[in-house]
Design an enzyme around this catalytic site. Structure first.
Site, PDB file in Angstrom:
ATOM      1  N   ASP A  14       0.812  -1.219   0.000  1.00 11.23           N
ATOM      2  CA  ASP A  14       0.000   0.000   0.000  1.00 11.23           C
ATOM      3  C   ASP A  14       0.848   1.273   0.000  1.00 11.23           C
ATOM      4  OD1 ASP A  14      -2.322  -1.632   0.202  1.00 11.23           O
ATOM      5  OD2 ASP A  14      -1.950  -1.804   2.350  1.00 11.23           O
ATOM      6  N   LYS A  17       2.186   2.072  -5.284  1.00 14.97           N
ATOM      7  CA  LYS A  17       2.932   1.605  -6.463  1.00 14.97           C
ATOM      8  C   LYS A  17       2.154   1.840  -7.759  1.00 14.97           C
ATOM      9  CE  LYS A  17       3.147  -2.440  -4.456  1.00 14.97           C
ATOM     10  NZ  LYS A  17       2.786  -2.137  -3.071  1.00 14.97           N
ATOM     11  N   GLY A  41      -4.159  -4.269  -4.423  1.00 10.70           N
ATOM     12  CA  GLY A  41      -5.124  -3.235  -4.820  1.00 10.70           C
ATOM     13  C   GLY A  41      -4.335  -2.020  -5.243  1.00 10.70           C
ATOM     14  N   HIS A  42      -4.266  -1.767  -6.540  1.00 12.88           N
ATOM     15  CA  HIS A  42      -3.466  -0.650  -7.042  1.00 12.88           C
ATOM     16  C   HIS A  42      -4.397   0.446  -7.558  1.00 12.88           C
ATOM     17  CE1 HIS A  42       0.225  -3.488  -7.599  1.00 12.88           C
ATOM     18  NE2 HIS A  42      -0.064  -3.240  -6.351  1.00 12.88           N
ATOM     19  N   GLN A 225       2.227  -5.910  -3.087  1.00 11.97           N
ATOM     20  CA  GLN A 225       2.550  -5.973  -1.646  1.00 11.97           C
ATOM     21  C   GLN A 225       3.880  -5.240  -1.372  1.00 11.97           C
ATOM     22  OE1 GLN A 225       1.629  -9.398  -3.115  1.00 11.97           O
ATOM     23  NE2 GLN A 225      -0.391  -8.564  -2.863  1.00 11.97           N
TER      24      GLN A 225
HETATM   25  P1  IMP Z   1      -2.704 -12.803   1.686  1.00 14.05           P
HETATM   26  O1  IMP Z   1      -1.742 -12.251   0.693  1.00 14.05           O
HETATM   27  O2  IMP Z   1      -4.148 -12.565   1.315  1.00 14.05           O
HETATM   28  O3  IMP Z   1      -2.426 -14.229   2.027  1.00 14.05           O
HETATM   29  O4  IMP Z   1      -2.509 -11.995   3.064  1.00 14.05           O
HETATM   30  C1  IMP Z   1      -1.333 -12.125   3.861  1.00 14.05           C
HETATM   31  C2  IMP Z   1      -0.947 -10.774   4.483  1.00 14.05           C
HETATM   32  O5  IMP Z   1      -0.542  -9.877   3.444  1.00 14.05           O
HETATM   33  C3  IMP Z   1      -2.099 -10.065   5.219  1.00 14.05           C
HETATM   34  O6  IMP Z   1      -1.549  -9.352   6.311  1.00 14.05           O
HETATM   35  C4  IMP Z   1      -2.632  -9.082   4.193  1.00 14.05           C
HETATM   36  O7  IMP Z   1      -3.255  -7.973   4.783  1.00 14.05           O
HETATM   37  C5  IMP Z   1      -1.333  -8.686   3.499  1.00 14.05           C
HETATM   38  N1  IMP Z   1      -1.540  -8.233   2.124  1.00 14.05           N
HETATM   39  C6  IMP Z   1      -1.776  -8.985   1.032  1.00 14.05           C
HETATM   40  N2  IMP Z   1      -1.890  -8.228  -0.061  1.00 14.05           N
HETATM   41  C7  IMP Z   1      -1.699  -6.965   0.334  1.00 14.05           C
HETATM   42  C8  IMP Z   1      -1.647  -5.714  -0.352  1.00 14.05           C
HETATM   43  O8  IMP Z   1      -1.794  -5.624  -1.576  1.00 14.05           O
HETATM   44  N3  IMP Z   1      -1.398  -4.626   0.404  1.00 14.05           N
HETATM   45  C9  IMP Z   1      -1.168  -4.700   1.739  1.00 14.05           C
HETATM   46  N4  IMP Z   1      -1.205  -5.834   2.428  1.00 14.05           N
HETATM   47  C10 IMP Z   1      -1.461  -6.962   1.732  1.00 14.05           C
END
Ligand code: IMP
Length: 430
Positions: A14, A17, A41-42, A225
């Site tokens: 977040d 990017k 989420g971009h 991420q």
């Molecule tokens: P997962 O990727 O859904 O398995 O989530 C694992 C961890 O990564 C959790 O803490 C999510 O909140 C975090 N996470 C996954 N994708 C994002 C992102 O795009 N932005 C911020 N945090 C993310």
């Protein structure tokens, strides 16, 4: 000379990017996603219009740009088609611009069911995943049982492989998690419906990238991420299930590491984190509230409020070494406007000792007390500024302090959500 530039998040995701990828797309032939899935989420804002992308590369709004999804990305066909249709409705010819690697693992509804079931079983220790099936699908990839995009090519073997994988998923769901079964017929029919749209997009992504290289064209690699959510280098187990460091751009697209010329680290002017896990500089005071409300810190995928805190230079130093960052882009600086003081964490206190490196052991991180350097804030607005010279003096000092702490230049400063709200001090493609 062509250049390959990788954009990655240097914190917990977040960082903004999407906006920077969209901005830099002007100089490239293609944008490539290389890891993660629709957990990302971009957000892009162009002339006030907001678009949120989860799976489709953030270059899609530009004409004549190819958007490539590399083998490292896990794909929910349902999410991909939904996102594509929304863009098509607003006049973007997505299927003319998009190509997908045959090696991408497919996220099935049963992966999402397993993700939710696992989180439920973990109770208080839940990771706080996005519930998109990311962990279970990467597990299946490593276990060599996942369906890949190339499996859509043959209906008969697709049915057979799906049967096997669902047998396994349903065994886990019913016997271990005490949840309902997923229907083989329903999922198979869904895949057959989705297949026709997807088959024409299947491509040899690494071959396309090599062609571009031979033609001396620039490529942009779009990370999702952030470094501290990396499965190997992040705050394990509170991480995502892919590698998010810069090296993933190579593995997740099929381009050798020598071809990556410049690594741009995106860093938010403060820190946020969604989901559980250690966060040493987290704030629970009026400053944290300011960052959350002025920065509109809600997850672009799940809508969850993000945890907020001061910038952590120790964490960023680790990102620099894990990802060979070449230069930074500082985002959301305008969110700090109006604060009387701003802090940057420069050291931690751990069991009466002062440490100056970011520990990765959760037990240590949970006990770290951040030690800060304090900066005077600025009253004037930086929102929308396009020239560094126009910034308030204290904002300039803040930017320069970060550069000095990290021994790297801040090449781009984002001063608002719109594509136009940007100070470009040095373009990584020039
Ligand atoms: P997962 O990727 O859904 O398995 O989530 C694992 C961890 O990564 C959790 O803490 C999510 O909140 C975090 N996470 C996954 N994708 C994002 C992102 O795009 N932005 C911020 N945090 C993310």
């Amino acid at each position: 000379m062509s250049k390959n530039v990788v954009v990655i998040g240097t914190q917990w995701g977040d960082e903004g990017k999407g906006k920077i990828v969209d901005l830099l797309t002007e100089d490239v032939a293609a944008v490539v996603r290389f890891q993660g899935g629709h957990n990302a989420g971009h957000t892009l804002v162009i002339e006030g219009n907001k678009t949120v992308l989860h799976l489709i590369p953030s270059g899609i709004l530009h004409e004549n740009i190819h958007c490539l999804i590399g083998n490292g990305v896990v794909i929910s066909l349902q999410a991909l088609i939904k996102e594509a249709k929304k863009l098509i409705e607003s006049g973007i010819p997505v299927f003319d611009r998009l190509k997908i690697s045959s090696g991408c693992p497919l996220i099935l509804p049963s992966h999402e069911a397993l993700d939710l079931a696992k989180e439920k079983k973990l109770g208080k220790s839940a990771i706080g995943t996005t519930g998109r099936g990311i962990g279970p699908v990467y597990e299946d990839k490593v276990a060599r049982r996942v369906l890949r995009v190339s499996d859509l090519l043959n209906k008969d073997s697709l049915c057979e492989k799906l049967k096997n994988i669902l047998n396994y998923h349903n065994f886990l769901l019913t016997n271990y998690f005490d949840e309902n079964e997923q229907s083989l017929d329903k999922i198979f029919n869904q895949l057959l419906d989705q297949r026709d749209l997807i088959l024409p997009l299947i491509s040899d992504v690494s071959g396309i990238l090599d062609d571009y290289h031979q033609q001396k064209k620039n490529i942009l690699f779009e990370g999702a991420q952030g470094v501290f959510l990396d499965i190997d280098h992040g705050t394990y187990p509170y991480v995502t299930s892919s590698n998010t460091v810069s090296a993933a751009a190579s593995i997740g697209s099929g381009v050798g590491p020598k071809r990556l010329d410049y690594i741009m680290g995106i860093v938010k002017a403060y820190t946020t984190r969604v989901g559980s896990g250690p966060f040493p500089t987290e704030l629970h005071d009026k400053y944290g509230e300011h960052l959350g409300s002025v920065g509109v810190e809600f997850g672009a995928t799940t809508g969850r409020p993000r945890r907020c805190g001061w910038l952590d230079a120790l964490a960023l130093k680790r990102s620099v070494l894990n990802s060979s960052i070449s230069g930074f882009c500082l985002t959301k600086l305008d969110v700090l406007d109006g604060l009387e003081k701003i802090k940057i964490c420069t050291e931690y206190k751990l069991h009466d000792k002062t440490i100056s490196n970011f520990p990765l052991e959760i037990s240590e991180l949970n006990n770290c007390e951040p030690l800060y350097e304090e900066f005077e804030g600025w009253e004037d607005s930086t929102k929308g500024l396009k020239r560094f010279a126009d910034m308030p003096l204290n904002a300039k000092k803040y930017v320069q302090a970060i550069e000095e702490m990290l021994h790297l230049p801040i090449d781009i400063i984002s001063t608002g959500p719109d594509r136009e709200h940007t100070i470009i001090r040095s373009n990584p493609f020039s």
